[in-house]
Design an enzyme around this catalytic site. Structure first.
Site, short mmCIF file in Angstrom:
data_model
loop_
_atom_site.label_atom_id
_atom_site.label_comp_id
_atom_site.label_asym_id
_atom_site.label_seq_id
_atom_site.Cartn_x
_atom_site.Cartn_y
_atom_site.Cartn_z
N HIS A 356 8.24 42.98 1.87
CA HIS A 356 8.30 41.98 2.76
C HIS A 356 8.12 40.32 1.76
CE1 HIS A 356 8.69 43.82 6.79
NE2 HIS A 356 7.93 44.79 6.00
N LYS A 534 4.07 28.97 12.46
CA LYS A 534 4.07 30.33 11.59
C LYS A 534 2.68 30.05 10.98
CE LYS A 534 7.88 28.64 9.85
NZ LYS A 534 8.77 29.46 9.54
N ARG A 535 2.08 31.06 9.78
CA ARG A 535 1.14 31.07 9.42
C ARG A 535 1.45 29.86 8.47
NH1 ARG A 535 -2.70 35.19 9.57
NH2 ARG A 535 -3.60 34.34 7.69
N LYS A 540 5.66 27.80 2.93
CA LYS A 540 5.98 27.41 4.22
C LYS A 540 6.43 25.87 4.40
CE LYS A 540 4.90 31.82 6.40
NZ LYS A 540 5.98 32.57 6.58
N THR A 642 11.51 35.41 10.86
CA THR A 642 12.13 36.20 12.19
C THR A 642 11.98 34.96 13.25
OG1 THR A 642 10.04 37.03 12.21
CG2 THR A 642 11.72 38.57 11.80
N LYS A 646 14.46 33.54 16.52
CA LYS A 646 14.22 33.40 17.78
C LYS A 646 14.56 31.87 18.20
CE LYS A 646 10.19 36.41 16.98
NZ LYS A 646 8.96 36.46 16.17
C1 F58 Z 1 6.55 38.29 6.59
N1 F58 Z 1 5.36 38.84 5.80
C2 F58 Z 1 7.56 37.58 5.49
N2 F58 Z 1 3.32 39.25 5.65
O1 F58 Z 1 6.63 36.74 4.92
C3 F58 Z 1 8.58 36.86 6.55
O2 F58 Z 1 9.71 36.36 5.75
C4 F58 Z 1 9.25 38.43 6.97
O3 F58 Z 1 10.46 37.76 8.08
C5 F58 Z 1 8.14 39.09 7.78
O4 F58 Z 1 7.41 39.45 6.92
C6 F58 Z 1 9.00 40.31 8.34
O5 F58 Z 1 9.79 41.00 7.42
C7 F58 Z 1 4.24 39.08 6.55
O6 F58 Z 1 4.20 38.79 7.54
C8 F58 Z 1 1.78 39.68 5.94
O7 F58 Z 1 1.58 38.86 7.31
C9 F58 Z 1 1.06 40.02 5.28
C10 F58 Z 1 -0.32 40.81 6.13
C11 F58 Z 1 -1.25 41.50 5.25
C12 F58 Z 1 -1.77 40.88 4.10
C13 F58 Z 1 -0.52 40.12 3.32
C14 F58 Z 1 0.62 39.43 4.02
#
Ligand code: F58
Length: 807
Positions: A356, A534-535, A540, A642, A646
Site C-alpha cells: 500500500h 484524510k490523514r 498529501k 479511496t 467516494k
Molecule cells: C493507504 N495506506 C494508502 N496506510 O496511503 C492509500 O493510498 C491507499 O488507498 C490505501 O492505503 C488503501 O490501499 C494506509 O492507509 C496506513 O494507514 C498504515 C497504518 C499502519 C502504519 C503505517 C501506515
C-alpha cells in the site's frame, strides 16, 4: 435485482422485538429508556435476523469444501453498523418506522453508536470495504485482526493544536460481536531455540492466549454472511493468587495487565519508531492465532496439509502480517514434520501480499537484535527462507540488511502474488521499491485497483441521491455498480439535473445543520464546499491547500468587489501523535481559520472549517455534501486513495494530480470533468534532482512568496514568529513533496474551478457525469479481481440459491 434473502417482519412485529429487547436484554421500560437503550435494542433486534443467514453461509462453506479466503489485516476501520445491517437486511424502512412509532428519532438513535475505529485510514477502511464485498459476492472468507480495546485516538483541538485522548468504544457492550471463549490459542514470545534429538525446539520465554470474538459481516440483501474474527490477548493465568495472599495486589494482577497490553491500543503512528517491540508482538500475536485457527479448521475437515494451498488463500494486508510466511513454515516444520523446502513451497502457495505504499519509511523493518529476541525461532526460519530465495534468485536482494529484517522483502519472497493498489502504483512498485525482486520473480507483481463499497458510500450515506438513481435507472445498481452508466443518458435532461442538484443541496443543508449543532459553526450552503479529508501527511499536501487559501484571501482583500465564487474550505483528518510537521500543519490551518474567518472584508467569500475528530461517520456526512474533492498529493506518493472514489461517486468532481487512482478516475469520468494540475511522477523525480528547486519556485511566484512571508511574520499566530518558522523554512530548504513547485499550477486550477462552479448547470452536469462514470470503482469489482487473479476462489451464491430453490 436479486431477491432479498430475508423476509422482512412487519413494522408492528419489529417494534415488538425492540420492546422485548428493551425489557429483557436492557432491563428497561420505555419510560426510562435512554438513547443508548433504544440503540442497543434496535441493534439486537436487527442482529436476531443476521444469525440465520450467517449459520447458513457457514454450513454452505463447510459443505462446499472449496477454497476459503483469509484476509489478515492489522486494521478494520468499520465505523457504525446499525444502519449498515438494517440496509443489508433490506429492513431500513421497517427499522426507521418502528423506531419512529416508538417515539424516537431514527437518526439520533443510529448516531448514538460509537464508530468501531480499529484502523488509521485508507488501509483499514479498505479492509472493511473488502469484507462487505466478500459477503456480497458470497465468497467464503474470514477477516482476521485484533480486537483493540482502544481504537484510533480521539482528536481535540486546544487553541488550534491537536490533542489526543484515548478512544473507548468498548466501554459499552459491543452488540455485534460474539465472544468465543472456547477458541483460544497460545502465542509464544522470546526464550531460546535448542536442538534436541535432532529436532529444533523453541523454549518460549513468555506466553499469552489469543481469544476469539466473531462478528458476522452481512452482505447485500442478506444473501451471505462471512465472519470477522478479532483476537483479544488474555493471560495464561488470570490471577496470581500467591501474590494476592501476600498482599501484593499489583503483582497479583500483573499477568493480566501484561497480556492485555498486546491488544490494548491501535498503533496510531505511521512514521516513528515508538513502541516497536509492542507492535512486533501485536503483529505476531494476531498472525499466529489466525494461522493456528485456519490450520485447525483445515485439519478438522480431514485435509492433508500438502493440499493446503487448494483450500486456503491468505491475503496479507500490507507487511503488518508478513510474519505469516515464517510462522506458517514454523507450524508446518515444527508441528507437522515438513521438510524446509516443502514447508516454504506450501506456505508460499497459500500467501499473497498487498503493498500500500512506496514511502520507504512506511515499509517495515525490524532491528535484527529486537527481532531475534522476540521471535528467536522465526529469526532462524527467515535465514532458511533467505537461503532458499538466494538459491532461486541469486543474492541481489537480501531480507537481512544493515542489521535489520526487511518485512517488505520477506512478504514478497513468501508470496505467490504481490499486488499494488492502482495501475500507476503497481507500475511504480515494479520500477522502484521492488525492482530487483520484480526482475528475479517476473510476473509476481500484479495490479488490483482499490474500490469502495457502494452500499455504505452511496446507498446508505446519500439517501437523496439514492432516491434519484432508483427513480432513474431502477434499483439493481447497489451490487452491480456499472449500471450507474445508465445515468449518462439523463445528463442533458434538465429535470434530472434539477433533482441531482437538489440532492446535493439537501446533503449540504444537512451538513450545515450538523456543523451548527455540533460545533456552533455557521456555513453558507450556497457556497462551494471544497473538501479535503484524510490523514494529515506532508505528501498529501494539506499545506498546499492552506497556502492556496491564504493566497485567495489576499486576492479577495485586494479586490473585494470582484466576482468571487464563495467557498467553504473544509478540512478533516488526524495527524499521527509523533508526527511533528503534520501537527504543525493542523495548527496552522486552525490559526489561519481564526484570522480569515474573522475578516469582514472576505467573510462572504471565504471560510475555513476544520471539525475535530474526523472519522468514518463524519466522512459519511461530508462526502455527500462536497462540491469539490481535493486529491492533491505529490505524484507518485499516494498509492491509490479511496476517498477520491467516494467523492466522485457522490457527485463531487476532483481537483487533483496524476497520482494513485486519480489517473484511472480521470480516465473514467473524462478529462473535461476533472481539474488536473501539477507535475507527473516522472517530472517530480526529475525536478527533485534540480538544485535549489524550491527556492527557484518560490522566487518565481510572488503570490507564494507573499503567503510564506505572511505566515513567517506571525500574521496567523498572534505575532509569534517562532511558531511556523520551521514549517516555512522547511519549504525553502527541503520541500521534498514539491508544494512550492506545484503551487502556481494548483492556484490556477482552483480559479478554473471557480469559473466552472459559477455556471451551475454545467457544474451539475459534470457532477452527475462523475457519478455515472465511476461504477468501476466498486469494491465488488476489486474483490472479483483478487478472487480470479490471486485466490482462485469461487462465489457460493449460485450454489446456495440453487439449493434454496430445490428446497
Ligand atoms: C493507504 N495506506 C494508502 N496506510 O496511503 C492509500 O493510498 C491507499 O488507498 C490505501 O492505503 C488503501 O490501499 C494506509 O492507509 C496506513 O494507514 C498504515 C497504518 C499502519 C502504519 C503505517 C501506515
Amino acid at each position: 435485482m436479486t431477491t432479498p434473502r430475508i423476509s422482512a417482519p412487519s413494522v408492528e412485529a419489529f417494534s415488538a422485538a425492540i420492546l422485548r429487547h428493551l425489557k429483557l436484554s436492557l432491563g428497561k421500560d420505555p419510560e426510562h429508556a435512554s438513547l443508548y437503550d433504544w440503540r442497543m435494542s434496535l441493534a439486537l433486534s436487527l442482529r436476531d435476523h443476521v444469525v440465520e443467514p450467517w449459520f447458513e453461509s457457514t454450513r454452505k462453506t463447510y459443505e462446499a469444501r472449496g477454497k476459503r479466503v483469509y484476509y489478515l489485516s492489522m486494521e478494520f476501520l468499520i465505523g457504525r453498523l446499525v444502519e449498515d445491517v438494517a440496509v443489508n437486511l433490506g429492513f431500513e424502512d421497517i427499522a426507521e418506522e418502528a423506531i419512529t412509532a416508538l417515539g424516537q428519532n431514527y437518526g439520533d438513535v443510529v448516531a448514538n453508536e460509537p464508530d468501531a475505529a480499529l484502523g488509521n485510514g485508507g488501509l483499514g477502511r479498505l479492509a472493511a470495504c473488502f469484507m462487505d464485498s466478500l459477503s456480497t459476492l458470497g465468497i467464503p472468507a474470514y477477516g482476521y485482526g485484533i480486537r483493540y480495546e482502544h481504537g484510533l485516538f480521539e482528536q481535540h483541538f486546544e487553541e488550534g493544536a491537536q490533542i489526543e485522548t484515548a478512544e473507548t468504544w468498548l466501554s459499552q457492550a459491543h452488540v455485534w460481536e460474539f465472544e468465543r471463549p472456547e477458541v483460544t490459542y497460545p502465542i509464544h514470545f522470546g526464550g531460546h531455540v535448542a536442538v534436541e534429538d535432532g529436532k529444533t525446539v523453541w523454549h518460549a520465554g513468555e506466553t499469552v492466549m489469543a481469544s476469539a470474538y466473531d462478528t458476522p459481516v452481512l452482505g447485500w440483501q442478506g444473501r451471505w454472511a462471512n465472519t470477522l474474527r478479532l483476537w483479544a490477548a488474555k493471560p495464561t493465568t488470570n490471577f496470581d493468587l500467591e501474590s494476592f495472599n501476600r498482599g501484593d495486589y499489583i503483582a497479583a494482577s500483573a499477568p493480566e495487565a501484561l497480556a492485555r497490553t498486546i491488544s490494548r491500543v491501535l498503533y496510531p503512528d505511521d512514521t516513528t519508531d515508538v513502541g516497536k517491540e509492542l507492535r512486533l508482538k501485536q503483529e505476531y500475536f494476531f498472525t499466529s492465532a489466525s494461522l493456528q485457527d485456519l490450520l485447525r479448521r483445515f485439519l478438522s475437515e480431514g485435509g492433508a496439509l500438502k493440499d493446503l494451498p487448494d483450500h486456503v488463500a491468505i491475503q496479507l494486508n500490507d507487511t503488518h502480517p508478513a510474519i505469516a510466511g515464517p510462522e506458517l513454515v514454523r507450524l508446518l516444520m515444527d508441528e507437522h514434520q515438513f521438510e524446509v523446502a516443502q514447508a516454504i513451497t506450501t506456505a508460499r502457495a497459500c500467501l499473497a501480499y498487498t503493498n500500500h505504499t512506496l514511502l520507504p519509511e512506511a515499509l517495515e523493518r525490524w532491528p535484527e537484535d529486537l527481532f531475534a529476541r522476540v521471535l528467536p525461532r522465526h529469526y532462524r526460519i527467515i535465514q532458511l527462507i533467505e537461503a532458499a530465495h538466494f538459491a532461486t534468485a541469486g543474492e541481489t536482494v537480501r531480507i537481512f540488511e544493515h542489521g535489520e529484517v526487511k518485512m517488505g522483502e520477506l512478504a514478497f519472497v513468501m508470496a505467490h502474488h504481490v499486488n499494488g493498489v492502482s495501475a500507476l502504483h503497481s507500475e511504480l512498485v515494479k520500477e522502484t521499491v521492488f525492482s530487483d525482486l520484480n526482475a528475479a520473480y517476473p510476473g509476481r507483481i500484479i495490479n488490483q485497483t482499490n474500490g469502495i463499497t457502494p452500499r455504505r458510500w452511496l446507498y446508505t450515506c446519500n439517501r437523496p441521491l439514492r432516491g434519484l438513481i432508483n427513480d432513474t435507472i431502477g434499483t439493481a445498481w447497489p451490487d452491480n455498480l456499472d449500471q450507474l452508466s445508465g445515468l449518462t443518458a439523463h445528463v442533458e435532461d434538465s429535470a434530472f439535473l434539477d433533482r441531482f442538484q437538489a440532492a446535493k443541496d439537501a446533503n449540504k443543508a444537512r451538513l450545515a445543520d450538523w456543523l451548527k449543532a455540533r460545533d456552533g459553526v455557521s456555513v453558507d450552503p450556497a457556497a462551494m464546499f471544497d473538501v479535503q479529508i484524510k490523514r494529515i501527511h506532508e505528501y498529501k499536501r494539506q499545506l498546499m491547500n492552506l497556502l492556496e487559501t491564504v493566497a485567495l484571501w489576499n486576492d479577495i482583500r485586494a479586490n473585494p468587489n470582484g466576482a468571487w465564487t464563495p467557498r467553504v474550505k473544509l478540512f478533516g483528518g488526524k495527524a499521527a501523535p509523533g508526527y511533528v510537521v503534520a501537527k504543525e500543519i493542523i495548527h496552522l490551518i486552525n490559526d489561519a481559520a481564526r484570522v480569515i474567518n474573522a475578516d469582514p472584508v472576505t467573510r462572504e467569500f471565504l471560510q475555513i472549517v476544520y471539525p475535530e475528530n474526523y472519522n468514518v461517520s463524519m466522512a459519511e456526512m461530508l462526502i455527500p455534501a462536497a462540491d469539490l474533492s481535493e486529491q492533491i498529493s505529490t505524484a507518485g506518493k499516494e498509492a491509490s486513495g479511496t476517498g477520491n472514489m467516494k467523492f466522485a461517486l457522490n457527485g463531487a468532481p476532483t481537483i487533483g494530480t496524476l497520482d494513485g487512482a486519480n489517473v484511472e478516475i480521470r480516465d473514467c469520468v473524462g478529462a473535461e470533468n476533472f481539474f488536473l494540475f501539477g507535475l507527473t511522477a516522472a517530472e517530480v523525480t526529475a525536478r527533485r534532482a534540480e538544485p535549489d528547486y524550491a527556492r527557484t519556485a518560490i522566487a518565481a511566484s510572488p503570490r507564494l512568496s507573499e503567503v510564506l512571508d505572511q505566515i513567517r511574520s506571525g500574521l496567523f499566530s498572534g505575532g509569534d514568529r517562532d511558531r511556523y518558522v520551521n514549517l516555512v523554512n522547511g519549504l525553502y530548504d527541503h520541500d521534498y513533496f514539491l508544494v512550492t513547485c506545484d503551487f502556481d499550477a494548483y492556484f490556477a486550477a482552483q480559479r478554473q474551478v471557480d469559473t466552472a462552479f459559477a455556471d451551475s448547470r454545467t457544474w451539475t452536469r459534470m457532477a452527475a457525469l462523475n457519478t455515472a462514470r465511476v461504477g468501476w470503482f466498486s469494491s465488488d469489482r476489486t474483490i472479483s479481481g483478487y478472487a480470479k487473479d490471486i485466490w482462485q476462489a469461487q462465489s457460493l451464491l449460485e450454489q446456495r440459491d440453487a439449493d434454496q430453490n430445490v428446497a
